[in-house]
Scaffold this active site. Structure first.
Site, short mmCIF file in Angstrom:
data_model
loop_
_atom_site.label_atom_id
_atom_site.label_comp_id
_atom_site.label_asym_id
_atom_site.label_seq_id
_atom_site.Cartn_x
_atom_site.Cartn_y
_atom_site.Cartn_z
N SER A 425 0.80 -1.22 0.00
CA SER A 425 0.00 0.00 0.00
C SER A 425 0.84 1.28 0.00
CB SER A 425 -0.97 0.02 1.18
OG SER A 425 -0.28 0.23 2.37
N LYS A 468 -5.83 4.17 9.01
CA LYS A 468 -4.88 5.10 8.39
C LYS A 468 -5.36 6.54 8.49
CE LYS A 468 -2.94 1.78 5.14
NZ LYS A 468 -3.01 1.24 3.78
#
Ligand code: ATP
Ligand code: MG
Length: 519
Positions: A425, A468
């Site tokens: 990611s 996140k």
């Protein structure tokens, strides 16, 4: 004892009668019989499953966690209905196992205790971290010298009832080696299809675990053996926003720490400003453990003063915080940091919840080699290589000479170097740092980004969006770039966080560059 166990016990007792007490065997059989008679074969705490009461208790003990509490109440409701039905049926079957996954200090263990309290049942906790030996779960055979039952049977005996709430902590840190696979034994204990006849090697007779309510906890899902994961219903604890932490501290933690430090009777207040100061400048975490520790620290210092006969103020204000805790630990937020060339801000998902990481790129004279450091896992290394190839292939759009990388070595580093990182990611963030380094234009530091990148520069969906984004918010980022396909995940993010952050949803690397690269 159930019939079969009684028969076994009587047989052993007969053997004992023929043995001389000095015979070594005598002691073994004696201990074994003690175990058999001590097990709570029938003893149970009366079941108390008033759903409204359970809901009230969960609210009393924990702030927020609305979805999680709802899910737990549903679970308890199902349990209650099934218990009614069971009375008419022969076959008994336990319910599914709950599995709490989330970063440290978000209340997984403490909500487990709360569930036990709300059911009026006893609470039991065993940590599985580092357990590698099957015998630790299932016990040693009696032929072994010093044989003992496994942890499950031991704990059940100690607690003295057969229906506790049984928490198995750190199930994600279960190991396996030549001494057998503990997850197989655990599977048998947890599987509702077979745990009414759990066999411990030492006990030899089956014990019925179907009345036990098992809850497992862990920090990440990936390392839990798939067969185990399959048996469990996973509930994710994503971590708290600053506001949530504030309310938790104000309503729960402060009172708790006052009491724990012998100040329970003194009406000492902590101001809102002081709490915010501690949360923002002294802690940076997904949970509230560090925050709790800081409050404990303040309480301890006040306790000392009182014990020394000194006077203390009735209120802890923002200005007092530094007096108690020393200088700020996090003096500047990210948004206040300078924009630089060759550094981008990535968002990561780690065991400790969400986190931000900086990707650094340095260029030096060389031969077009790529160097990767920062304890990157295989997937992340490949992702970095893909990012490098993508950037190279875009030389025209980036207005770079055709062989711009020929005489350069490229070094990509991701601090902190001692912590291992993996996953695809960070692709977008790595590409961004590379582009910034090659074009010699700074990136905007307060733009956090996450997304997997393909060789063609497409940005693909990633996991852990809520974690996140919360991390980005904690760190004071103002802008977050997410893959277009992750737009749906925004629903889970609290309103006040959405207000503070501007989101961009992208499907191509070009769009990332537009937002993050300074003109
Ligand atoms: N929503 C909440 N309301 C009130 N207190 C909370 C809340 N969340 C966490 N706490 C408190 O924070 C502390 C840490 O929580 P806990 O020990 O349950 O963490 P955990 O999720 O089990 O972490 P770990 O993964 O490290 O085991 C506890 O004292 C708990 O009571
Ligand atoms: Mg815990």
């Amino acid at each position: 004892m159930p019939g079969a166990v009684l028969t076994k016990a009587q047989k052993e007792l007969k053997r004992l009668a023929f043995l001389n007490p000095a015979h070594p065997e005598f002691g073994y059989i004696r201990t074994y019989l003690d175990w058999l008679t001590d097990m709570p074969w029938q003893t149970a705490t009366p079941n108390d499953t008033s759903i409204t009461k359970a809901a009230k208790i969960l609210d009393e003990d924990h702030y927020g966690l609305k979805k999680i509490k709802e899910r737990i109440i549903e679970y308890l409701a199902v349990m209650k209905l099934r218990e009614k039905e069971k009375k008419n049926k022969e076959e008994e079957k336990g319910t599914t196992i709950l599995c709490f996954i989330g970063p440290p200090g978000v209340g997984k263990t403490s909500i487990g205790k709360s569930i036990a309290r709300s059911l009026g049942r006893k609470f039991l906790r065993v940590s599985l971290g580092g357990v590698r030996d099957e015998a630790e779960i299932r016990g040693h055979r009696r032929t072994y010298v010093g044989a003992m039952p496994g942890r499950i049977i031991q704990s059940i005996k100690n607690i003295g009832v057969n229906n506790p709430v049984f928490m198995l902590d750190e199930i994600d840190k279960l190991g396996a080696d030549f001494r057998g696979d503990p997850s197989a034994a655990l599977l048998e204990a947890l599987d509702p299809e077979q745990n009414n006849e759990f066999s411990d090697h030492y006990l030899e007779v089956p014990f019925d675990l179907s009345k036990v309510m098992f809850i497992t906890t862990g920090n990440i899902l990936d390392t839990i053996p798939p067969a185990l994961r399959d048996r469990m219903e996973v509930i994710q604890f994503p971590g708290y926003t600053e506001d949530e932490k504030f309310h938790i501290a104000q309503q729960f933690l402060w009172k708790k720490e006052l009491t724990a430090n012998g100040l329970g009777k003194k009406p000492i207040q902590v101001t809102d400003g002081a709490l915010r100061e501690i949360i923002q400048r002294y802690t940076r975490e997904a949970g509230v453990r560090e925050l709790e520790r800081m409050l404990a620290n303040i309480c301890r210092k006040m306790a000392r003063k009182i014990a020394e006969g000194k006077k203390i103020k009735k209120e802890v204000s923002k200005e007092d915080v530094a007096k108690y805790l020393g200088p700020r630990k996090y003096s500047e937020t990210l948004a206040e940091k300078k924009d630089e060339i060759g550094i981008s801000t990535g968002l990561a998902y780690t065991q400790a919840g969400g986190d931000i990481l900086f990707i650094e790129v340095a260029l030096m004279p060389g031969k077009g080699n790529l160097l990767l450091t920062g304890k990157l896992g295989k997937v992340m290394q490949e992702s970095a290589k893909a990012a490098f190839s993508y950037v190279r292939s875009r030389w025209q759009e980036l207005k770079l000479p055709k062989d711009f990388y020929k005489d350069l070595d490229v070094h990509i580093h991701v601090p902190e170097g001692a912590i291992s990182k993996d996953g695809p990611s960070a692709g977008a963030a790595i590409s961004m740092a590379l582009i910034s380094a090659f074009t010699q234009k700074p990136t905007r530091r307060e733009v956090g980004m996450t997304g997997e990148i393909t060789l063609r520069g497409r940005i693909l969906e990633i996991g852990g969006v809520k974690e996140k984004v919360l991390a980005a918010h904690r760190a004071g980022l103002k802008t977050v770039i997410l893959p277009k396909d992750n737009k749906k995940d925004l629903e889970e993010i609290p309103q006040n966080v959405k207000r503070d952050i501007k989101f961009y949803f992208v499907s191509q690397m070009d769009e990332v560059v537009k937002v993050a690269l300074k003109k």
